[in-house]
Design a protein around this motif. Structure first.
Motif, PDB file in Angstrom:
ATOM      1  N   GLU A   1      86.829 107.977 125.832  1.00 54.94           N
ATOM      2  CA  GLU A   1      86.003 108.496 126.936  1.00 54.94           C
ATOM      3  C   GLU A   1      86.578 108.056 128.281  1.00 54.94           C
ATOM      4  O   GLU A   1      86.626 108.836 129.242  1.00 54.94           O
TER       5      GLU A   1
ATOM      6  N   THR B   1      80.684 113.084 125.262  1.00 58.81           N
ATOM      7  CA  THR B   1      79.575 113.148 126.213  1.00 58.81           C
ATOM      8  C   THR B   1      79.598 114.472 126.966  1.00 58.81           C
ATOM      9  O   THR B   1      80.653 115.070 127.188  1.00 58.81           O
ATOM     10  N   ASN B   2      78.418 114.921 127.391  1.00 61.81           N
ATOM     11  CA  ASN B   2      78.323 116.157 128.176  1.00 61.81           C
ATOM     12  C   ASN B   2      79.145 116.063 129.458  1.00 61.81           C
ATOM     13  O   ASN B   2      79.803 117.032 129.869  1.00 61.81           O
ATOM     14  N   LYS B   3      79.130 114.896 130.082  1.00 62.65           N
ATOM     15  CA  LYS B   3      79.830 114.723 131.358  1.00 62.65           C
ATOM     16  C   LYS B   3      81.325 114.941 131.208  1.00 62.65           C
ATOM     17  O   LYS B   3      81.952 115.639 132.007  1.00 62.65           O
ATOM     18  N   ASN B   4      81.905 114.344 130.180  1.00 69.04           N
ATOM     19  CA  ASN B   4      83.344 114.518 129.975  1.00 69.04           C
ATOM     20  C   ASN B   4      83.691 115.916 129.487  1.00 69.04           C
ATOM     21  O   ASN B   4      84.742 116.460 129.832  1.00 69.04           O
TER      22      ASN B   4
END
Length: 546
Positions: free
Chosen positions: A379, A409-412
């Motif tokens: 990540e 993760t949604n962010k990555n």
């Protein structure tokens, strides 16, 4: 070698993650060519125009420190045309190779069957050959061509192959090897005359044509010179400094005449004895690991301390890449794994060029891997390298999510999907389809760019594969309106196979006495203190100016 084999093993760059492949394409190539011939003759001029040129997908690869290499994934239509030219003209090409007495990197069919073509000699053999044969010369000129592949002027190919006067008088004659290669390379790069793609074996073949012709000119000027070349690296040996300077100035001028530049940073004239191997490679290469739990942990700490120290002291050398390649096959006890894994993860964060080797070690010890620690590091790498356009680090990190069944993760995921990293975007779409990215992650913004025109630009791979897999929808007949890619679609050709996996390391078994209850992580390879020629060549390639 035939067209099918060249496209199967020599088309996509070897540095891409496992799912990117050309096996299906190459298997169908004869029928694809036949279908395309039938379709293309019926096209009107406006429709033909869209197939005249294409652009390759770029993929940024780490070299050393902050330096990068941009790989190219050409459009299949024009890559096939270039590959056909090479197969058809192979006898003429090998005649050109025979003109050079300096080259040790002439392409030959890969005996290991991993690639289509590889250099005739390993880097180790090249190094030994030049040392043995230059025994009576005191001075060494070392130089190479700066950013070689990226600066090749395609018109210089016919100039070198046929001479400038003949090439200029016959520039429209596509039966001539130089002119045909010039055209094939330009059409795969939006008509540009500067640069050829790094990665395909066809570029190795073309680059060697250029260098062998340069070799022949150099030899005709200085018939007494002892010179050795590996790719674009030249080592020239003379009796005195005056001769060395004279030869280098001529070579520098020769490069300039054909739109190339000598790499000033790597150019050096030195008097014997020359350093053949760095102290860090000698010390790391001869490091011995003991086989009891307590001693082995100490050895790991010392080895990686030395590796990190040498990397700091030699920032322009592939120290950590060497260090990881050196221990890939070494026997380690299960008690040492936690420490070993931590060093591997730290190395991967410190020097991203090691990520492919570390990935193979992790896969080979998959049952021992601490997935939470691995996920944390991956990540971090994605978060740090995506905004910088570091495609290789991101793509391999994402593929490890797939291999280890980790959830991104949604962010990555959003970060990658908003980038221009074609290979990584495809892997995220794959992860989403596999449930390793939340279904709520939005991909609709990508569909705007899925057009018939994008099948001929640097998004061709994303456009074709995302629609073919059903991961994205364009709302129009994007593929069917492109007569060439419609043929591929109808023949069920795919360039992304999500069933493929990283190959575990297969070390040669060796008996080693162990203390009771001490379990090995991996079996050792014979002569574990040495790098294989393949590993040494990989290190050489990582430092080259291609």
């Amino acid at each position: 070698m035939n067209l099918k084999e060249l496209l199967q093993k020599g088309y996509f760059p070897k540095e891409l993650p496992p799912p990117f492949q050309t096996e299906q394409f190459s298997a169908e190539i004869d029928d694809i060519k036949c279908d395309w011939l039938s379709v293309s003759v019926t096209l009107t001029n406006p429709k033909k125009k869209k197939f005249r040129e294409s652009r390759w997908v770029t993929h940024s690869l780490p070299k050393i420190g902050f330096s990068r290499r941009l790989l190219g994934i050409p459009n299949p239509l024009h890559q096939t045309e270039l590959a056909e030219t090479i197969i058809d003209k192979w006898t003429e090409i090998t005649d050109i190779y025979d003109d050079s007495n300096f080259s040790t990197s002439k392409p030959v069919e890969d005996p290991d069957n991993k690639r289509a073509y590889v250099p005739e000699f390993s880097f180790t053999d090249f190094k030994r050959k030049r040392f043995i044969e230059s025994f009576d010369k005191l001075y060494e000129v070392k130089t190479d061509i700066s950013r070689f592949y990226a600066t090749i002027y395609t018109h210089s190919i016919p100039w070198l192959v046929h001479t400038k006067p003949i090439a200029k008088l016959n520039r429209s004659n596509l039966t001539m090897l130089g002119n045909k290669l010039d055209k094939d390379l330009r059409v795969s790069n939006s008509g540009q005359t500067v640069g050829i793609p790094i990665g395909p074996d066809t570029s190795l073949i073309v680059a060697e044509i250029i260098c062998c012709k340069l070799d022949a000119i150099l030899a005709s000027k200085f018939n007494w010179v002892k010179a050795f070349r590996y790719y674009d690296d030249y080592y020239i040996y003379t009796e005195d400094n005056a001769q060395a300077e004279k030869v280098f100035k001529f070579l520098q001028g020769l490069f300039t005449e054909y739109q190339l530049d000598a790499n000033e940073e790597k150019t050096k004239i030195s008097k014997s004895p020359q350093i053949l191997e760095f102290d860090w490679s000698i010390n790391l290469g001869s490091f011995i690991f003991r086989n009891n739990p307590k001693s082995q942990k100490i050895d790991l700490e010392r080895y990686f301390s030395l590796s990190f120290q040498y990397q700091l002291e030699n920032p322009k050398e592939s120290v950590l890449k060497f260090a990881i390649a050196r221990i890939k096959y070494i026997f380690f006890l299960k008690d040492s794994w936690e420490l070993y894994q931590s060093y591997l993860l730290k190395a991967m964060m410190t020097e991203p060029s090691v990520i492919m080797d570390v990935a193979k070690i992790l896969i080979s010890n998959i049952s021992n891997v601490d997935k939470s620690r691995l996920k944390s590091v991956l990540e971090y790498i994605i978060k740090e390298h995506t905004p910088k356009g570091h495609h290789s680090e991101v793509a391999w990190s994402l593929w490890l999510f797939k291999e280890f069944n980790l959830k991104l993760t949604n962010k990555n995921a959003d970060l990658v999907l908003s980038s221009n990293d074609i290979c990584s975007i495809l892997i995220v779409l794959d992860l989403k389809d596999s449930g390793l990215v939340n279904s709520t992650v939005d991909t609709s913004h990508l569909e705007i760019d899925l057009t018939t025109d994008s099948l001929m630009d640097d998004k061709w791979l994303l456009t074709y594969e995302s629609i073919k897999k059903g991961w994205l929808t364009s709302g129009v007949n994007t593929i069917s309106d492109n007569e060439y890619f419609d043929i591929l679609f109808q023949r069920d050709v795919e360039f992304y196979d999500n069933s493929r996996r990283i190959e575990p390391i297969k070390p040669i078994p060796k008996k080693i006495e162990q203390k009771e209850n001490a379990k090995p992580i991996a079996k050792p390879k014979e002569k574990e203190e040495e790098l294989t020629d393949e590993q040494k060549d990989a290190l050489m390639y990582s430092q080259s100016s291609y």
